[in-house]
Design a protein around this motif. Structure first.
Motif, PDB file in Angstrom:
ATOM      1  N   PHE A 138       0.839  -1.204   0.000  1.00  0.00           N
ATOM      2  CA  PHE A 138       0.000   0.000   0.000  1.00  0.00           C
ATOM      3  C   PHE A 138       0.872   1.250   0.000  1.00  0.00           C
ATOM      4  CE2 PHE A 138       0.514   0.958   4.573  1.00  0.00           C
ATOM      5  CZ  PHE A 138       0.890  -0.280   5.080  1.00  0.00           C
ATOM      6  N   ASN A 139       0.232   2.391  -0.141  1.00  0.00           N
ATOM      7  CA  ASN A 139       0.983   3.648  -0.058  1.00  0.00           C
ATOM      8  C   ASN A 139       0.320   4.586   0.948  1.00  0.00           C
ATOM      9  OD1 ASN A 139      -1.261   4.453  -1.541  1.00  0.00           O
ATOM     10  ND2 ASN A 139      -0.095   5.755  -2.908  1.00  0.00           N
ATOM     11  N   ILE A 140       1.136   5.447   1.524  1.00  0.00           N
ATOM     12  CA  ILE A 140       0.637   6.396   2.526  1.00  0.00           C
ATOM     13  C   ILE A 140       1.336   7.735   2.352  1.00  0.00           C
ATOM     14  CG2 ILE A 140      -0.096   4.865   4.411  1.00  0.00           C
ATOM     15  CD1 ILE A 140       2.772   5.115   5.530  1.00  0.00           C
TER      16      ILE A 140
ATOM     17  N   GLU B  94       9.644   2.795   0.435  1.00  0.00           N
ATOM     18  CA  GLU B  94      10.321   3.741  -0.464  1.00  0.00           C
ATOM     19  C   GLU B  94       9.537   5.042  -0.567  1.00  0.00           C
ATOM     20  OE1 GLU B  94      11.783   2.076  -4.190  1.00  0.00           O
ATOM     21  OE2 GLU B  94      11.425   4.004  -5.171  1.00  0.00           O
ATOM     22  N   LEU B  95      10.261   6.134  -0.410  1.00  0.00           N
ATOM     23  CA  LEU B  95       9.664   7.452  -0.621  1.00  0.00           C
ATOM     24  C   LEU B  95       9.711   7.739  -2.122  1.00  0.00           C
ATOM     25  CD1 LEU B  95       8.574   9.876   1.043  1.00  0.00           C
ATOM     26  CD2 LEU B  95      10.860  10.849   0.910  1.00  0.00           C
TER      27      LEU B  95
ATOM     28  N   GLN C 249       5.428  18.581  -6.191  1.00  0.00           N
ATOM     29  CA  GLN C 249       5.535  17.127  -6.085  1.00  0.00           C
ATOM     30  C   GLN C 249       4.985  16.653  -4.743  1.00  0.00           C
ATOM     31  OE1 GLN C 249       9.197  15.530  -8.091  1.00  0.00           O
ATOM     32  NE2 GLN C 249      10.027  17.409  -7.213  1.00  0.00           N
ATOM     33  N   LEU C 250       4.068  15.684  -4.746  1.00  0.00           N
ATOM     34  CA  LEU C 250       3.521  15.127  -3.508  1.00  0.00           C
ATOM     35  C   LEU C 250       4.198  13.784  -3.270  1.00  0.00           C
ATOM     36  CD1 LEU C 250      -0.301  15.868  -4.012  1.00  0.00           C
ATOM     37  CD2 LEU C 250       1.412  17.252  -2.817  1.00  0.00           C
ATOM     38  N   PHE C 251       4.911  13.714  -2.161  1.00  0.00           N
ATOM     39  CA  PHE C 251       5.661  12.487  -1.874  1.00  0.00           C
ATOM     40  C   PHE C 251       4.890  11.572  -0.939  1.00  0.00           C
ATOM     41  CE2 PHE C 251       8.911  15.344  -3.400  1.00  0.00           C
ATOM     42  CZ  PHE C 251       9.618  14.505  -4.246  1.00  0.00           C
ATOM     43  N   TYR C 252       4.907  10.309  -1.238  1.00  0.00           N
ATOM     44  CA  TYR C 252       4.279   9.276  -0.414  1.00  0.00           C
ATOM     45  C   TYR C 252       5.308   8.181  -0.146  1.00  0.00           C
ATOM     46  CZ  TYR C 252      -0.712  10.601  -0.872  1.00  0.00           C
ATOM     47  OH  TYR C 252      -1.924  11.213  -0.789  1.00  0.00           O
ATOM     48  N   TYR C 253       4.996   7.348   0.838  1.00  0.00           N
ATOM     49  CA  TYR C 253       5.759   6.111   1.006  1.00  0.00           C
ATOM     50  C   TYR C 253       4.985   4.973   0.351  1.00  0.00           C
ATOM     51  CZ  TYR C 253       8.892   8.103   4.506  1.00  0.00           C
ATOM     52  OH  TYR C 253       9.830   8.850   5.146  1.00  0.00           O
TER      53      TYR C 253
END
Ligand SMILES: C[S@@+](CC[C@H](N)C(=O)[O-])C[C@H]1O[C@@H](n2cnc3c(N)ncnc32)[C@H](O)[C@@H]1O
Length: 259
Positions: free
Chosen positions: A188-190, A222-223, A234-238
């Motif tokens: 998943f991503n958050i 991973e970011l 840029q919107l960064f997620y893990y």
């Protein structure tokens, strides 16, 4: 028939101060403008191709591909074939993650979303992707649904771009995790801030509690750039992939003070 092209107009003001679920855009349809929020999923899914044009075309969302890449890498390390996975895709929407999973040939793929228009759009636009698609709120799952979903013997839960911000609440994600067999995968991503100790929202606390628990082993974290904002930021997620190592107890949420 040529695919419909939508005229999407972003607002003149800077939207960065708004919460993600408050962000809206103008859709000009048959010459008439109307304002839609990013979270007006039902209205967006009803229009074939609008979700793709907005989030993937204009805002360059990359999350299904990134989460799949990390899942593939984890499977390769474990020497397990992707083709045997039995996947529950939570917050499946119109099937963007499902598409990527199906392309890699998973054995079973079942979608769940709370919005009926999501299932309608998935069946309309990607009719061969899901073996089944349930419209349900897993936060309040009854025994009948739990039994029906258990019959699929899932060994992988995917959940992409759907956790937090008025989307999937901790209880629904928790219930979904408990449908996955021990030894199964979570992918998943958050949002980046969910791993920040200062973030005390329920979902953020759940993810941190899970990561540091004996029930889960991280394989990849991973970011990455999830997508752009309307301002081009840029919107960064893990992206996170790991494996359930033992059954998560009933009282896990309560123990960690998560509602
Ligand atoms: C941004 S979309 C992501 C869709 C898809 N996973 C993708 O990557 O394109 C978020 C989805 O989560 C769904 N959702 C929100 N709350 C939910 C809940 N409590 N249970 C199931 N799905 C939910 C929404 O209806 C929406 O389809």
């Amino acid at each position: 028939m040529a695919p419909q092209i939508y005229r999407i107009q972003f607002p003149p003001y800077n939207s960065e101060q708004l919460r993600q679920d408050e962000v809206s855009f103008k859709l000009i349809e048959d010459g008439k403008p109307q304002r839609l929020r990013f979270h007006d999923y039902a209205a967006i899914y009803k229009r074939p191709g609008l979700y793709e044009e907005l989030f993937y075309g204009r805002l360059r969302c990359n999350s299904p591909v990134k989460v799949m890449e990390l899942l593939q890498r984890a499977l390769q390390t474990a020497r397990e074939p992707v083709t045997e996975l039995r996947v529950l895709d939570l917050g499946a929407g119109n099937g963007m993650m499902g598409d990527v999973l199906k392309r890699d040939g998973v054995a079973r793929l079942v979608g769940v979303d709370i919005v009926p228009e999501a299932r309608d759009a998935a069946y309309r636009d990607r009719p061969t992707v899901y073996d089944a698609y349930y419209v349900a709120d897993l936060a309040t799952m009854n025994d009948e649904l739990r039994e029906e979903l258990s019959e699929w013997s899932f060994d992988c839960l995917t959940c992409v771009a759907a956790l937090g911000f008025g989307d999937i609440p901790p209880q629904a994600f928790f219930n979904a995790m408990r449908l996955i067999q021990t030894g199964g995968w979570l992918a998943f991503n958050i949002k980046q801030s969910f791993l920040d100790a200062a973030d005390q929202t329920g979902f953020s606390r759940l993810v941190r509690a899970l990561i540091f628990s004996q029930y889960f082993n991280i394989h990849h974290l991973e970011l990455y750039r999830h997508r752009l904002s309307m301002e081009g930021t840029q919107l960064f997620y893990y992206a996170l992939v790991g494996r359930l190592t033992s059954p998560i107890p009933d009282e896990f949420l309560h123990t960690h003070g998560i509602e």
